[in-house]
Design a protein around this motif. Structure first.
Motif, PDB file in Angstrom:
ATOM      1  N   GLY A 335       1.007  10.904   9.860  1.00 17.27           N
ATOM      2  CA  GLY A 335       0.449  10.279  11.063  1.00 17.27           C
ATOM      3  C   GLY A 335       1.060   8.907  11.322  1.00 17.27           C
ATOM      4  O   GLY A 335       0.628   8.184  12.211  1.00 17.27           O
ATOM      5  N   LEU A 336       2.053   8.532  10.499  1.00 11.89           N
ATOM      6  CA  LEU A 336       2.678   7.211  10.629  1.00 11.89           C
ATOM      7  C   LEU A 336       4.152   7.377  10.986  1.00 11.89           C
ATOM      8  O   LEU A 336       4.747   8.404  10.654  1.00 11.89           O
ATOM      9  CB  LEU A 336       2.561   6.466   9.285  1.00 11.89           C
ATOM     10  N   PRO A 337       4.749   6.375  11.638  1.00  6.14           N
ATOM     11  CA  PRO A 337       6.184   6.482  11.937  1.00  6.14           C
ATOM     12  C   PRO A 337       6.970   6.751  10.635  1.00  6.14           C
ATOM     13  O   PRO A 337       6.608   6.240   9.566  1.00  6.14           O
ATOM     14  CB  PRO A 337       6.532   5.100  12.517  1.00  6.14           C
ATOM     15  N   GLY A 338       8.035   7.561  10.762  1.00 10.84           N
ATOM     16  CA  GLY A 338       8.752   8.054   9.590  1.00 10.84           C
ATOM     17  C   GLY A 338       9.309   6.988   8.679  1.00 10.84           C
ATOM     18  O   GLY A 338       9.512   7.227   7.494  1.00 10.84           O
ATOM     19  N   ASN A 339       9.541   5.779   9.213  1.00  4.11           N
ATOM     20  CA  ASN A 339      10.154   4.751   8.363  1.00  4.11           C
ATOM     21  C   ASN A 339       9.113   3.835   7.712  1.00  4.11           C
ATOM     22  O   ASN A 339       9.450   2.798   7.160  1.00  4.11           O
ATOM     23  CB  ASN A 339      11.147   3.920   9.191  1.00  4.11           C
ATOM     24  N   THR A 340       7.829   4.222   7.766  1.00  4.36           N
ATOM     25  CA  THR A 340       6.780   3.355   7.223  1.00  4.36           C
ATOM     26  C   THR A 340       6.820   3.368   5.696  1.00  4.36           C
ATOM     27  O   THR A 340       6.928   4.419   5.080  1.00  4.36           O
ATOM     28  CB  THR A 340       5.390   3.874   7.663  1.00  4.36           C
ATOM     29  N   ASP A 341       6.725   2.194   5.080  1.00  2.00           N
ATOM     30  CA  ASP A 341       6.557   2.122   3.626  1.00  2.00           C
ATOM     31  C   ASP A 341       5.050   2.290   3.376  1.00  2.00           C
ATOM     32  O   ASP A 341       4.276   1.339   3.456  1.00  2.00           O
ATOM     33  CB  ASP A 341       7.060   0.772   3.111  1.00  2.00           C
ATOM     34  N   THR A 342       4.639   3.534   3.138  1.00  2.00           N
ATOM     35  CA  THR A 342       3.206   3.834   3.160  1.00  2.00           C
ATOM     36  C   THR A 342       2.452   3.120   2.038  1.00  2.00           C
ATOM     37  O   THR A 342       1.291   2.777   2.196  1.00  2.00           O
ATOM     38  CB  THR A 342       2.945   5.348   3.080  1.00  2.00           C
ATOM     39  N   ARG A 343       3.108   2.897   0.899  1.00  2.00           N
ATOM     40  CA  ARG A 343       2.445   2.159  -0.196  1.00  2.00           C
ATOM     41  C   ARG A 343       2.025   0.773   0.261  1.00  2.00           C
ATOM     42  O   ARG A 343       1.019   0.223  -0.158  1.00  2.00           O
ATOM     43  CB  ARG A 343       3.390   2.009  -1.375  1.00  2.00           C
ATOM     44  N   ARG A 344       2.865   0.180   1.106  1.00  2.00           N
ATOM     45  CA  ARG A 344       2.568  -1.163   1.609  1.00  2.00           C
ATOM     46  C   ARG A 344       1.624  -1.096   2.811  1.00  2.00           C
ATOM     47  O   ARG A 344       0.781  -1.958   2.996  1.00  2.00           O
ATOM     48  CB  ARG A 344       3.869  -1.853   2.029  1.00  2.00           C
ATOM     49  N   TRP A 345       1.804  -0.037   3.606  1.00  2.00           N
ATOM     50  CA  TRP A 345       1.025   0.069   4.845  1.00  2.00           C
ATOM     51  C   TRP A 345      -0.478   0.096   4.566  1.00  2.00           C
ATOM     52  O   TRP A 345      -1.275  -0.466   5.322  1.00  2.00           O
ATOM     53  CB  TRP A 345       1.453   1.331   5.609  1.00  2.00           C
ATOM     54  N   ILE A 346      -0.892   0.726   3.467  1.00  2.00           N
ATOM     55  CA  ILE A 346      -2.335   0.837   3.241  1.00  2.00           C
ATOM     56  C   ILE A 346      -2.988  -0.529   3.138  1.00  2.00           C
ATOM     57  O   ILE A 346      -4.142  -0.701   3.499  1.00  2.00           O
ATOM     58  CB  ILE A 346      -2.690   1.719   2.006  1.00  2.00           C
ATOM     59  N   LEU A 347      -2.223  -1.532   2.693  1.00  2.00           N
ATOM     60  CA  LEU A 347      -2.775  -2.887   2.652  1.00  2.00           C
ATOM     61  C   LEU A 347      -2.361  -3.693   3.887  1.00  2.00           C
ATOM     62  O   LEU A 347      -3.180  -4.308   4.554  1.00  2.00           O
ATOM     63  CB  LEU A 347      -2.292  -3.610   1.384  1.00  2.00           C
ATOM     64  N   ASP A 348      -1.072  -3.641   4.196  1.00  2.00           N
ATOM     65  CA  ASP A 348      -0.529  -4.567   5.191  1.00  2.00           C
ATOM     66  C   ASP A 348      -0.644  -4.075   6.634  1.00  2.00           C
ATOM     67  O   ASP A 348      -0.520  -4.872   7.555  1.00  2.00           O
ATOM     68  CB  ASP A 348       0.965  -4.829   4.906  1.00  2.00           C
ATOM     69  N   GLY A 349      -0.828  -2.756   6.823  1.00  2.00           N
ATOM     70  CA  GLY A 349      -0.871  -2.227   8.190  1.00  2.00           C
ATOM     71  C   GLY A 349       0.481  -2.320   8.863  1.00  2.00           C
ATOM     72  O   GLY A 349       1.500  -2.343   8.160  1.00  2.00           O
ATOM     73  N   PRO A 350       0.558  -2.381  10.229  1.00  2.00           N
ATOM     74  CA  PRO A 350      -0.592  -2.372  11.136  1.00  2.00           C
ATOM     75  C   PRO A 350      -1.301  -1.010  11.158  1.00  2.00           C
ATOM     76  O   PRO A 350      -0.648   0.024  11.314  1.00  2.00           O
ATOM     77  CB  PRO A 350       0.026  -2.681  12.502  1.00  2.00           C
ATOM     78  N   HIS A 351      -2.619  -1.041  10.997  1.00  2.00           N
ATOM     79  CA  HIS A 351      -3.367   0.202  10.819  1.00  2.00           C
ATOM     80  C   HIS A 351      -3.544   0.984  12.109  1.00  2.00           C
ATOM     81  O   HIS A 351      -3.837   2.168  12.076  1.00  2.00           O
ATOM     82  CB  HIS A 351      -4.704  -0.107  10.126  1.00  2.00           C
ATOM     83  N   ASP A 352      -3.352   0.300  13.261  1.00  2.00           N
ATOM     84  CA  ASP A 352      -3.482   1.074  14.499  1.00  2.00           C
ATOM     85  C   ASP A 352      -2.244   1.939  14.772  1.00  2.00           C
ATOM     86  O   ASP A 352      -2.193   2.677  15.743  1.00  2.00           O
ATOM     87  CB  ASP A 352      -3.819   0.171  15.702  1.00  2.00           C
ATOM     88  N   LEU A 353      -1.263   1.859  13.873  1.00  2.00           N
ATOM     89  CA  LEU A 353      -0.110   2.770  13.997  1.00  2.00           C
ATOM     90  C   LEU A 353      -0.495   4.204  13.668  1.00  2.00           C
ATOM     91  O   LEU A 353       0.195   5.141  14.026  1.00  2.00           O
ATOM     92  CB  LEU A 353       0.982   2.380  12.983  1.00  2.00           C
ATOM     93  N   LEU A 354      -1.595   4.358  12.938  1.00  2.00           N
ATOM     94  CA  LEU A 354      -1.941   5.692  12.432  1.00  2.00           C
ATOM     95  C   LEU A 354      -2.424   6.618  13.549  1.00  2.00           C
ATOM     96  O   LEU A 354      -3.367   6.306  14.257  1.00  2.00           O
ATOM     97  CB  LEU A 354      -3.032   5.565  11.353  1.00  2.00           C
ATOM     98  N   ASP A 355      -1.750   7.762  13.664  1.00  2.00           N
ATOM     99  CA  ASP A 355      -2.175   8.803  14.597  1.00  2.00           C
ATOM    100  C   ASP A 355      -2.800   9.919  13.751  1.00  2.00           C
ATOM    101  O   ASP A 355      -2.095  10.792  13.242  1.00  2.00           O
ATOM    102  CB  ASP A 355      -0.950   9.303  15.383  1.00  2.00           C
ATOM    103  N   HIS A 356      -4.114   9.843  13.603  1.00  2.00           N
ATOM    104  CA  HIS A 356      -4.828  10.753  12.712  1.00  2.00           C
ATOM    105  C   HIS A 356      -4.618  12.219  13.101  1.00  2.00           C
ATOM    106  O   HIS A 356      -4.364  13.071  12.259  1.00  2.00           O
ATOM    107  CB  HIS A 356      -6.323  10.390  12.716  1.00  2.00           C
ATOM    108  N   GLU A 357      -4.710  12.483  14.408  1.00  2.00           N
ATOM    109  CA  GLU A 357      -4.574  13.877  14.873  1.00  2.00           C
ATOM    110  C   GLU A 357      -3.210  14.452  14.531  1.00  2.00           C
ATOM    111  O   GLU A 357      -3.095  15.580  14.045  1.00  2.00           O
ATOM    112  CB  GLU A 357      -4.780  13.959  16.402  1.00  2.00           C
TER     113      GLU A 357
END
Ligand code: NOJ
Length: 537
Positions: A335-357
């Motif tokens: 649900g996140l852009p392909g280049n997201t460092d997800t380990r960092r994203w969970i803390l640093d966000g931006p969390h509105d990037l997440l497309d849950h659907e």
């Protein structure tokens, strides 16, 4: 349990994170009896085996990867009798059981480490671990190695000596040049084989052997990272040649029993992996490539082709993993852009990037890919429910040592370890009778097993159908041939089944054939919508 040589080659293996699966005694932690009470779920899913994260006696500083006694069950999880009952009950249902073995390090609470700490420098009990004097006046660590969870890989005792820990300070590394260490593990393996364990997942299978001089190295950028580049490098602690002797020793023990297997957690350079899979070494090694692959048809295609070719060349079987207890769950990754460092994203966000659907839809489509590939597929508990990462756990409940050791810069792995929602209500959504050790978010209620069981469109129902169809249509493990259906589309043929996955943003025509399985919840016309996979016969 019937003998079935090489059952692991095509098996669907379900990973149980014991602490978070089901709580049988109301203490907020999952346990063996909780798991025993939920075996119907695994039976209904149709899995061939379960892999249990470590269940040994442990202070659980690193979720049980810090073992205090390799022959005892952690009291919070139950007793040895409970473990034996679980193995027997799984076998009655035709489910094999894979245990996790942690040979690189023990817990500081292990009797050997306690003995070493109480002894003088130079005592033989210290030679089971890696103790060294410090550099300079002794107050500097023996070298510059950094621990995987952050901070130096050495800790100093009051008597001035330092001990090595590639992970947490509570996880001292064993010295695998010491014959007593080797023979102790031979014995531990026999102990569990004699209790009917069908396989072993070997933790940090690439780390046991260290360079004898313990030379300085370049610090690794982040935990879990492989050294980049095209060539394997002569690393002082990862993937050293001496590992293979240990692999062969264990394989010989397993071969003295029927049908047993071992699977390596080996983060080594791709060119080194086949060495682990020689006929007298591991049966399998996890392929973590899909964990690091964004939702992109070209990227999926190359990972799948390379792995299938590499496995065929050496007569090994591929393994497929989308998620496990160490990484951000794939329903969130997708649900996140392909280049997201997800380990960092969970803390640093931006969390509105997440497309849950989008994440949910792609996770369903991905299941139809991994369950239709050659070899075996590992499912991480909760992915069959489409559970997302709980990236917003309150900071004061975080338990992963990464959080403290990284000085609160990396949140760690708790968000993928939140207990399973079994029901839509109750203090821990049916996980147990009280609150769970990690709180479940409200959004888990709608994803509970109870809700999904009765909904034919649920992710759980999709997994069930896919595993049943796999057993029916792909049982003889036909070879894979890639097909061309244009940009953004991954397509391949396996025997009578054609799999088409539309990873592009626009619908594509569905090729001729009968749709045996679709990841979409809507009825399909002539076109395959974006983020959807189908199996055609
Ligand atoms: C790999 C395991 O999967 C992880 O959870 C653990 O922290 C490390 N090995 C250290 O044992």
């Amino acid at each position: 349990m019937e003998t079935q040589p090489e059952w692991w080659r095509t098996g669907v293996v379900y990973q149980v994170y014991v602490r978070s699966f089901a709580d049988g005694n109301g203490d907020g932690q999952g346990d063996i009896n909780g798991l025993r009470s939920r075996l119907d779920h695994l039976d209904d899913l149709g899995v061939d085996a379960i892999w249990l994260n470590p269940w040994y006696e442990s202070p659980l500083t690193d979720g049980g990867y810090d073992v205090a006694d390799y022959r005892a069950i952690e009291p919070r999880y139950g007793t040895l009798a409970d473990a034996e009952a679980l193995i027997a009950e799984c076998h009655e249902r035709g489910i094999r059981v894979i245990a996790d073995l942690v040979p690189n390090h023990t817990s500081i609470e292990h009797a050997w480490f306690q003995e070493a700490m109480a002894a003088e420098p130079g005592d033989s009990s210290r030679d089971r671990y890696i103790f060294r004097p410090g550099r300079g006046d002794g107050s500097e660590p023996p070298n510059n190695w950094i621990a995987m969870f952050g901070g130096p890989a050495w800790t100093r005792l009051n008597d001035g000596e330092w001990y090595l820990h590639l992970f947490d300070p509570s996880q001292p590394d064993l010295n695998w040049d010491n014959e007593e260490v080797r023979s102790e593990f031979d014995d531990v393996i026999r102990f569990w084989m004699d209790r009917g364990i069908d396989g072993l997942r070997i933790d940090v299978a690439h780390g046991m052997v260290k360079h004898p001089d313990l030379p300085d190295t370049e610090p690794l950028p982040l935990p879990w990272s492989l050294q980049g580049g095209d060539e394997p490098i002569d690393h002082p602690f990862w993937g050293r040649a001496g590992i293979h002797d240990i692999n062969r020793r264990w394989r010989a023990i397993l071969d003295s029993y029927d049908d047993r297997m071992m699977v390596a957690e080996a983060w080594v350079h791709p060119t080194q992996l086949p060495l682990f899979l020689r006929p007298d070494e591991y049966h399998q090694s996890f392929n973590f490539d899909l964990i690091e692959t964004p939702w992109d048809a070209t990227a999926f295609r190359s990972v799948i082709s390379e792995a299938a070719t590499a496995a065929a060349e050496i007569g090994a079987s591929s393994t497929w993993v989308l998620s496990n207890h160490d990484v951000v769950r794939h329903a969130t990754r997708y649900g996140l852009p392909g280049n997201t460092d997800t380990r960092r994203w969970i803390l640093d966000g931006p969390h509105d990037l997440l497309d849950h659907e989008a994440g949910q839809r792609r996770a369903r489509a991905a299941a139809l890919i991994t369950l239709s590939l050659p070899g075996s597929t590992y499912i991480y508990q909760g992915e069959e429910l489409g559970l997302p990462e709980v990236w917003d756990l309150p900071l004061d409940v975080l338990d992963d040592p990464t959080w403290e050791k990284s000085d609160h810069t990396v949140k760690g792995r708790d968000g993928c370890r939140v207990p399973i929602p079994w029901t839509a209500t109750g203090p821990s959504l049916g996980f147990g009778d009280t609150n769970a050790w990690l709180p479940q978010p409200d959004r888990f209620a709608a994803l509970s097993v109870q809700e999904q069981r009765i909904d034919p469109d649920s992710t759980l129902s999709l997994y069930r159908r896919a595993i049943a169809a796999r057993n029916h249509l792909l049982a003889d493990d036909p070879p894979l041939t890639m097909l061309e259906f244009g940009p953004g589309v991954l397509a391949y043929e396996r025997g009578d089944v054609t799999v088409v996955s539309n990873m592009s943003a626009r619908p594509v025509p569905i090729p001729a054939g009968t749709v045996a399985l679709s990841s979409a919840t809507e009825t399909l016309g002539d076109e395959l919508p974006p983020d959807t996979s189908v199996w055609l016969t």
